[in-house]
Design a protein around this motif. Structure first.
Motif, PDB file in Angstrom:
ATOM      1  N   HIS A 100       0.829  -1.204   0.000  1.00  0.00           N
ATOM      2  CA  HIS A 100       0.000   0.000   0.000  1.00  0.00           C
ATOM      3  C   HIS A 100       0.865   1.256   0.000  1.00  0.00           C
ATOM      4  N   ASN A 101       1.986   1.216   0.697  1.00  0.00           N
ATOM      5  CA  ASN A 101       2.830   2.396   0.842  1.00  0.00           C
ATOM      6  C   ASN A 101       3.953   2.504  -0.182  1.00  0.00           C
ATOM      7  N   TYR A 102       4.262   1.409  -0.873  1.00  0.00           N
ATOM      8  CA  TYR A 102       5.400   1.404  -1.797  1.00  0.00           C
ATOM      9  C   TYR A 102       5.043   0.710  -3.097  1.00  0.00           C
ATOM     10  N   ASN A 103       5.738   1.089  -4.164  1.00  0.00           N
ATOM     11  CA  ASN A 103       5.721   0.341  -5.408  1.00  0.00           C
ATOM     12  C   ASN A 103       6.900  -0.619  -5.353  1.00  0.00           C
ATOM     13  N   ILE A 104       6.644  -1.914  -5.513  1.00  0.00           N
ATOM     14  CA  ILE A 104       7.699  -2.907  -5.471  1.00  0.00           C
ATOM     15  C   ILE A 104       8.259  -3.055  -6.887  1.00  0.00           C
ATOM     16  N   LEU A 105       9.532  -2.719  -7.061  1.00  0.00           N
ATOM     17  CA  LEU A 105      10.166  -2.758  -8.374  1.00  0.00           C
ATOM     18  C   LEU A 105      10.765  -4.127  -8.682  1.00  0.00           C
ATOM     19  N   GLU A 106      11.436  -4.727  -7.714  1.00  0.00           N
ATOM     20  CA  GLU A 106      12.045  -6.045  -7.878  1.00  0.00           C
ATOM     21  C   GLU A 106      11.966  -6.782  -6.550  1.00  0.00           C
ATOM     22  N   THR A 107      12.010  -8.115  -6.610  1.00  0.00           N
ATOM     23  CA  THR A 107      12.052  -8.909  -5.386  1.00  0.00           C
ATOM     24  C   THR A 107      13.248  -9.848  -5.439  1.00  0.00           C
ATOM     25  N   TYR A 108      13.788 -10.133  -4.268  1.00  0.00           N
ATOM     26  CA  TYR A 108      14.928 -11.026  -4.119  1.00  0.00           C
ATOM     27  C   TYR A 108      14.632 -11.995  -2.985  1.00  0.00           C
ATOM     28  N   GLU A 109      15.094 -13.232  -3.125  1.00  0.00           N
ATOM     29  CA  GLU A 109      14.997 -14.200  -2.046  1.00  0.00           C
ATOM     30  C   GLU A 109      16.371 -14.304  -1.402  1.00  0.00           C
ATOM     31  N   CYS A 110      16.423 -14.133  -0.097  1.00  0.00           N
ATOM     32  CA  CYS A 110      17.714 -14.192   0.586  1.00  0.00           C
ATOM     33  C   CYS A 110      17.578 -14.967   1.888  1.00  0.00           C
ATOM     34  N   LYS A 123      21.953 -10.422   9.635  1.00  0.00           N
ATOM     35  CA  LYS A 123      22.602 -10.397   8.327  1.00  0.00           C
ATOM     36  C   LYS A 123      21.760 -11.165   7.308  1.00  0.00           C
ATOM     37  N   LEU A 124      21.632 -10.601   6.106  1.00  0.00           N
ATOM     38  CA  LEU A 124      20.945 -11.266   5.015  1.00  0.00           C
ATOM     39  C   LEU A 124      21.986 -11.818   4.049  1.00  0.00           C
ATOM     40  N   LEU A 125      21.705 -12.981   3.489  1.00  0.00           N
ATOM     41  CA  LEU A 125      22.645 -13.664   2.609  1.00  0.00           C
ATOM     42  C   LEU A 125      22.207 -13.532   1.159  1.00  0.00           C
ATOM     43  N   LEU A 126      23.001 -12.825   0.382  1.00  0.00           N
ATOM     44  CA  LEU A 126      22.765 -12.636  -1.051  1.00  0.00           C
ATOM     45  C   LEU A 126      24.070 -12.863  -1.795  1.00  0.00           C
ATOM     46  N   HIS A 127      23.980 -13.099  -3.090  1.00  0.00           N
ATOM     47  CA  HIS A 127      25.181 -13.216  -3.911  1.00  0.00           C
ATOM     48  C   HIS A 127      25.819 -11.840  -4.082  1.00  0.00           C
ATOM     49  N   ARG A 128      27.107 -11.820  -4.280  1.00  0.00           N
ATOM     50  CA  ARG A 128      27.860 -10.574  -4.400  1.00  0.00           C
ATOM     51  C   ARG A 128      27.303  -9.702  -5.528  1.00  0.00           C
ATOM     52  N   ARG A 129      26.995 -10.293  -6.676  1.00  0.00           N
ATOM     53  CA  ARG A 129      26.496  -9.475  -7.794  1.00  0.00           C
ATOM     54  C   ARG A 129      25.132  -8.876  -7.498  1.00  0.00           C
ATOM     55  N   LYS A 137      14.938   4.942  -3.328  1.00  0.00           N
ATOM     56  CA  LYS A 137      14.538   3.532  -3.291  1.00  0.00           C
ATOM     57  C   LYS A 137      15.058   2.936  -1.991  1.00  0.00           C
ATOM     58  N   THR A 138      14.329   1.962  -1.484  1.00  0.00           N
ATOM     59  CA  THR A 138      14.712   1.338  -0.224  1.00  0.00           C
ATOM     60  C   THR A 138      14.495  -0.166  -0.316  1.00  0.00           C
ATOM     61  N   LEU A 139      15.088  -0.891   0.610  1.00  0.00           N
ATOM     62  CA  LEU A 139      14.936  -2.342   0.677  1.00  0.00           C
ATOM     63  C   LEU A 139      14.025  -2.682   1.841  1.00  0.00           C
ATOM     64  N   ILE A 140      12.941  -3.389   1.546  1.00  0.00           N
ATOM     65  CA  ILE A 140      11.956  -3.710   2.568  1.00  0.00           C
ATOM     66  C   ILE A 140      11.641  -5.199   2.507  1.00  0.00           C
ATOM     67  N   PRO A 141      11.641  -5.891   3.651  1.00  0.00           N
ATOM     68  CA  PRO A 141      11.264  -7.308   3.656  1.00  0.00           C
ATOM     69  C   PRO A 141       9.754  -7.450   3.450  1.00  0.00           C
ATOM     70  N   LEU A 142       9.378  -8.288   2.510  1.00  0.00           N
ATOM     71  CA  LEU A 142       7.963  -8.502   2.212  1.00  0.00           C
ATOM     72  C   LEU A 142       7.388  -9.666   3.010  1.00  0.00           C
ATOM     73  N   SER A 143       8.176 -10.736   3.174  1.00  0.00           N
ATOM     74  CA  SER A 143       7.698 -11.888   3.935  1.00  0.00           C
ATOM     75  C   SER A 143       8.868 -12.721   4.430  1.00  0.00           C
ATOM     76  N   ARG A 147      15.125 -23.903   6.028  1.00  0.00           N
ATOM     77  CA  ARG A 147      15.891 -22.679   6.265  1.00  0.00           C
ATOM     78  C   ARG A 147      14.977 -21.469   6.106  1.00  0.00           C
ATOM     79  N   LEU A 148      15.219 -20.471   6.951  1.00  0.00           N
ATOM     80  CA  LEU A 148      14.406 -19.268   6.884  1.00  0.00           C
ATOM     81  C   LEU A 148      14.843 -18.411   5.705  1.00  0.00           C
ATOM     82  N   LYS A 149      13.901 -18.014   4.901  1.00  0.00           N
ATOM     83  CA  LYS A 149      14.159 -17.140   3.759  1.00  0.00           C
ATOM     84  C   LYS A 149      13.374 -15.850   3.948  1.00  0.00           C
ATOM     85  N   CYS A 150      13.931 -14.786   3.388  1.00  0.00           N
ATOM     86  CA  CYS A 150      13.289 -13.480   3.447  1.00  0.00           C
ATOM     87  C   CYS A 150      13.076 -13.015   2.015  1.00  0.00           C
TER      88      CYS A 150
END
Length: 164
Positions: free
Chosen positions: A23-33, A89-95, A109-115, A122-125
């Motif tokens: 409701h408050n943001y437009n989500i441009l891309e999503t990542y699983e980490c 700490k969140l785990l993502l690939h370097r690239r 732009k900001t990074l926000i956890p969706l779920s 394993r816990l994913k965000c």
């Protein structure tokens, strides 16, 4: 060891979702980490306790950190319990981190956890690259949803033969 079953729709069991973010943001891309946790945090999450309401992610010195995620203390824990609100700490690939760093640095732009959910034990965000909405954008979205709801309601009435 047998794998745990997914829920009825075939999805992974969701621990917490941030419903207000769309409701408050437009989500441009999503990542699983992945998320780095301590033992009692995992036990508390398996009980389904977490709050994503104020959570956000930052990139500091080439690493992604999840802030303001509230995981309450484990009910049967003792002196080994974790701090409910700590930086994780969140785990993502370097690239992916480098790409996100460039996009966040470019502007508003900001990074926000969706779920938060478990995947293969394993816990994913699900992390979203988001851009804030203005008040008129929110009103337009509400208007669009209302119009779509009325259209589907009218179509349903026509199919059933009800005049309205």
């Amino acid at each position: 060891m047998a794998k745990k079953k997914k829920n009825a729709k075939g999805h992974n069991p969701v621990v917490a979702t941030n419903r207000k973010v769309r409701h408050n943001y437009n989500i441009l891309e999503t990542y699983e980490c992945g998320v780095v946790l301590v033992g009692t945090e995992v036990k508390s999450l398996r009980e389904g306790k977490a709050t994503l309401g104020d959570a956000f992610a930052t990139i500091d010195e080439g690493e992604v950190w999840l802030r303001n995620l509230h995981i309450p203390e484990y009910s049967r824990g003792h002196w080994t319990n974790h701090s409910p609100v700590r930086v994780r700490k969140l785990l993502l690939h370097r690239r992916e981190i480098d790409s996100l760093m460039g996009k966040v640095r470019d502007g508003n732009k900001t990074l926000i956890p969706l779920s938060l959910y478990f995947k293969e034990g394993r816990l994913k965000c699900e992390l979203g690259l988001a851009q804030g909405k203005q008040a008129y954008d929110k009103r337009q979205d509400i208007k669009r949803r209302t119009e779509e709801r009325e259209i589907t309601r009218d179509l349903g009435r026509r199919i059933k033969g009800i005049k309205g």
